[in-house]
Design an enzyme around this catalytic site. Structure first.
Site, PDB file in Angstrom:
ATOM      1  N   SER A  34       0.804  -1.228   0.000  1.00 52.08           N
ATOM      2  CA  SER A  34       0.000   0.000   0.000  1.00 52.08           C
ATOM      3  C   SER A  34       0.835   1.276   0.000  1.00 52.08           C
ATOM      4  CB  SER A  34      -0.954   0.021   1.202  1.00 52.08           C
ATOM      5  OG  SER A  34      -0.237   0.195   2.403  1.00 52.08           O
ATOM      6  N   LYS A  69       1.036   4.065   6.835  1.00 50.81           N
ATOM      7  CA  LYS A  69       0.371   4.960   5.876  1.00 50.81           C
ATOM      8  C   LYS A  69       0.917   6.370   6.054  1.00 50.81           C
ATOM      9  CE  LYS A  69      -2.693   1.651   5.025  1.00 50.81           C
ATOM     10  NZ  LYS A  69      -2.489   0.743   3.953  1.00 50.81           N
TER      11      LYS A  69
END
Length: 163
Positions: free
Chosen positions: A39, A81
């Site tokens: 991700s 993230k």
């Protein structure tokens, strides 16, 4: 009567102190983390080892653009993230372009051609939380899915992989 055990007690202390220092540093300062998802590609590759700086999380002041590790609200595992917005800010994605408080945010680390036509929000980030997104938006499970992350869930900021 004096007991002389030789050099062993001193050697034991000399050997233990560095080990205790390393353990303390890992517990409170820096910890290696293995990235288990794609991700954050291309910023951080799957399988990369990154260093998590823990004191930044303790301060409670995490700035936009910083890559953080946090406890995922979905499964309790560590997720990595990028912080996009903090409390009180409004986040929107319009045709793959990120807007924070209606201002376009440049993201050279995101391949916009792969996420063309993506729309999200706008949403306002609640107090005590941050909005996080993966750089690989097409595959990332992030705040668009589970909402803003509580600051208390942030484990630290990454010392590597920052753009």
């Amino acid at each position: 009567m004096r007991s002389d055990n030789g050099p062993w007690p001193r050697l034991l202390v000399v050997a233990l102190i560095p080990g205790l220092v390393v353990l303390a540093a890992r517990a409170w300062v820096v910890e290696p983390v293995i990235v288990s998802s794609d991700s954050m590609v291309p910023t951080i590759s799957t399988g990369a080892v990154v260093l998590l700086y823990k004191p930044a999380a303790a301060s409670g002041r995490i700035r936009n653009g910083v890559v953080v590790a946090f406890t995922s609200p979905l499964d309790g595992h560590t997720a990595i993230k990028r912080v996009i917005a903090g409390e009180g800010q409004t986040v929107a994605i319009r045709d793959s372009e990120l807007y924070v408080d209606d201002v376009a945010v440049p993201e050279p680390f995101v391949d916009h051609s792969r996420i063309d036509g993506t729309y999200f929000g706008p949403v306002k980030v609640p107090a005590g939380r941050v909005f996080v997104l993966g750089d690989n938006r097409g595959v990332s499970i992030d705040s668009r899915d589970f909402g803003a992350v509580p600051l208390t869930a942030i484990q630290g900021t990454l010392l590597t992989g920052q753009k």
